[in-house]
Design a protein around this motif. Structure first.
Motif, short mmCIF file in Angstrom:
data_model
loop_
_atom_site.label_atom_id
_atom_site.label_comp_id
_atom_site.label_asym_id
_atom_site.label_seq_id
_atom_site.Cartn_x
_atom_site.Cartn_y
_atom_site.Cartn_z
N THR A 297 -5.76 -0.62 0.95
CA THR A 297 -5.50 -1.80 1.77
C THR A 297 -6.15 -3.03 1.16
O THR A 297 -5.49 -4.08 1.00
CB THR A 297 -6.03 -1.58 3.20
OG1 THR A 297 -5.33 -0.50 3.80
CG2 THR A 297 -5.86 -2.82 4.05
N PRO B 57 0.82 -1.21 0.00
CA PRO B 57 0.00 0.00 0.00
C PRO B 57 0.86 1.27 0.00
O PRO B 57 1.81 1.38 0.75
CB PRO B 57 -0.81 -0.12 1.29
CG PRO B 57 0.00 -1.01 2.18
CD PRO B 57 0.71 -1.97 1.27
N TYR C 275 -3.78 -3.36 7.13
CA TYR C 275 -2.91 -4.02 6.16
C TYR C 275 -2.09 -5.14 6.78
O TYR C 275 -2.12 -6.28 6.32
CB TYR C 275 -2.00 -3.02 5.45
CG TYR C 275 -1.08 -3.72 4.46
CD1 TYR C 275 -1.59 -4.26 3.29
CD2 TYR C 275 0.28 -3.87 4.72
CE1 TYR C 275 -0.77 -4.93 2.39
CE2 TYR C 275 1.11 -4.54 3.83
CZ TYR C 275 0.58 -5.07 2.66
OH TYR C 275 1.39 -5.74 1.79
N GLU D 62 -7.65 5.04 1.72
CA GLU D 62 -6.78 4.08 2.38
C GLU D 62 -7.44 2.72 2.46
O GLU D 62 -6.76 1.69 2.32
CB GLU D 62 -6.44 4.57 3.80
CG GLU D 62 -5.37 5.64 3.84
CD GLU D 62 -4.77 5.81 5.22
OE1 GLU D 62 -5.44 5.45 6.22
OE2 GLU D 62 -3.64 6.30 5.30
N GLN D 63 -8.75 2.70 2.67
CA GLN D 63 -9.44 1.42 2.75
C GLN D 63 -9.34 0.66 1.44
O GLN D 63 -9.06 -0.55 1.41
CB GLN D 63 -10.92 1.62 3.13
CG GLN D 63 -11.69 0.31 3.27
CD GLN D 63 -13.13 0.52 3.68
OE1 GLN D 63 -13.53 1.62 4.07
NE2 GLN D 63 -13.94 -0.53 3.60
N PRO E 109 1.98 1.66 7.30
CA PRO E 109 0.89 0.87 6.71
C PRO E 109 -0.47 1.37 7.13
O PRO E 109 -0.67 1.73 8.30
CB PRO E 109 1.16 -0.55 7.21
CG PRO E 109 2.03 -0.38 8.41
CD PRO E 109 2.83 0.86 8.19
#
Length: 436
Positions: A188, A172, A228, A184-185, A224
């Protein structure tokens, strides 16, 4: 003995010392004679604020009196002993390290540094699983020994690919997402999907280990995103794969925790460490081994060893470093520095300077990513980074420059005032050096 000047030391060095990762005709090394805390002093008496921790390893600062004294006392008692012998200082160092590891870790294999820590962790994983392949990330650095350099993802791997069974995946990195992610979701979820698909395509029963830096360091200090590392753990469990977390750079205070993974709800099978465990005062690294993997070698010989494994002088430095960090409240201090000083200042840089594409990090482990075109996110040139480095050095501050980034990685002991001065130097350089 006559005191040497900077010029004399540099001339002697260049004549006789072969430097790593360098074209030897292009060398321009700094020449430091001594240091204290976050300060370095050269042979001409000039003082510099160390915002690099050298190679991000002098976490406890330069010449910490407690660590220096511990090394002296051990030297007076016993300078060295074979690793097959029992040694009280070595045993105490292992105990202190294990006290900071998760439950279910009761053995440490000592090495000479981070590269051979990763080398031996890979060996343990292969022997434990009976499998061969190792997955690591393209954006990574794991050291410069046979398997470690091939596990590394950057350009240094390419001329050194002599080790077998290595695969790479993208992790990521939302700013430069390989997965067209917008959050970000998403980043991941898609990075985890990518990892699992590679495992399936390669044959899950051929994969011995997944080797990841808990926070990739030299590759760009990419903390991270939530979920993750725990997601990687779930995938490793699903396919019977050993999870190795490389804490060589991120561990022992750098993120404000003993281990960077401590805040990510994950328990690895093997943990590698070096650098900050004794601030590099005497070379040392190691593998913290889970009970499940250690049990493989109760009756079976582990086919590995090093002459200087658990060297008493290095272990004395470990004991003094960990005890001093604990007693001086260094982890709390690091969390304060990241939360209250570095983070807010770098966010201001990002808001003010177009060439600052992104800032990211935790504790005293941050990156300023520089671009020549903010919309296209084009990496800033090597010439620009070279000019920035020169401008920062001229202000008496030693920076850490990697690719198109300035890494803000001072010692854990840096004071608020020193840190502000270092950030002021970076700000001044960003303000005055033309972008290219």
């Amino acid at each position: 003995m006559t005191e040497l000047t900077n010029a004399e030391v540099v001339a002697h060095d260049i004549e006789h010392v072969f430097h790593s990762w360098s074209a030897q005709a292009k060398l321009a090394p700094l020449a430091f004679r001594t240091g204290h805390g976050s300060t370095l002093v050269d042979h001409d008496g000039n003082e510099f604020l160390d915002m690099s921790s050298q190679l991000v390893n002098t976490n406890i600062g330069h010449q910490h009196p407690r660590v220096v004294e511990a090394i002296k006392q051990q030297a007076d008692l016993l300078v060295t002993t074979a690793p097959a012998n029992a040694n009280a200082t070595r045993a105490r160092a292992a105990e202190l390290i294990l006290d900071r590891a998760p439950e279910g870790f009761n053995k440490v294999f000592f090495t000479n540094g981070g590269a051979d820590a990763n080398e031996n962790a890979i060996r343990m994983a292969r022997l434990h699983t009976g499998r061969d392949k190792v997955i690591s990330r393209y954006r990574s650095y794991h050291g410069n020994t046979g398997a470690a350099i091939v596990a590394t993802g950057d350009w240094r791997r390419v001329p050194n690919e002599y080790s077998r069974g290595h695969l790479h995946v993208f992790g990521p990195y939302l700013y430069r997402s390989e997965f067209w992610a917008e959050s970000e979701q998403q980043e991941t979820e898609r990075a985890l999907h990518h990892l699992e698909r590679v495992i399936q395509a390669e044959g899950s029963d051929s994969i011995a280990a997944i080797l990841l830096e808990s926070v990739p360091g030299t590759a760009g200090i990419m903390v991270p995103p939530p979920g993750y590392l725990s997601g990687v753990r779930e995938i490793a469990d699903r396919y019977g794969i050993v999870l190795i977390l490389d804490e060589v750079m991120a561990g022992f205070g750098r993120t404000g925790e003993w281990f960077a993974f401590d805040t990510h709800n994950v328990r690895p099978d093997l943990i590698t460490f070096a650098k900050g465990v004794n601030s590099g005062y005497v070379p040392l690294g190691g593998v913290i081994i889970s009970d499940e993997i250690a049990a493989n070698f109760d009756e079976r010989v582990f086919p590995g060893g090093l002459t200087y494994s658990g060297h008493p002088l290095a272990c004395a430095a470990v004991v003094a470093t960990i005890e001093a960090m604990e007693e001086e409240g260094m982890l709390d201090h690091v969390r304060h520095l990241g939360r209250d000083i570095i983070g807010p200042r770098l966010e201001k840089f990002a808001a003010e300077f177009e060439q600052v594409g992104e800032v990211r990090g935790v504790g005293v482990f941050w990156a300023i990513e520089l671009v020549s075109d903010a919309d296209k996110r084009t990496p800033a040139s090597a010439a620009y980074l070279g000019a920035l480095k020169k401008a920062i050095l001229e202000q008496g501050v030693v920076p850490f420059i990697a690719d198109n980034r300035i890494h803000v990685v001072p010692p854990c002991v840096i004071t608020d005032e020193e840190l502000e001065r270092g950030l002021d130097a970076i700000e001044q350089a960003l303000r005055t050096v033309p972008v290219s």
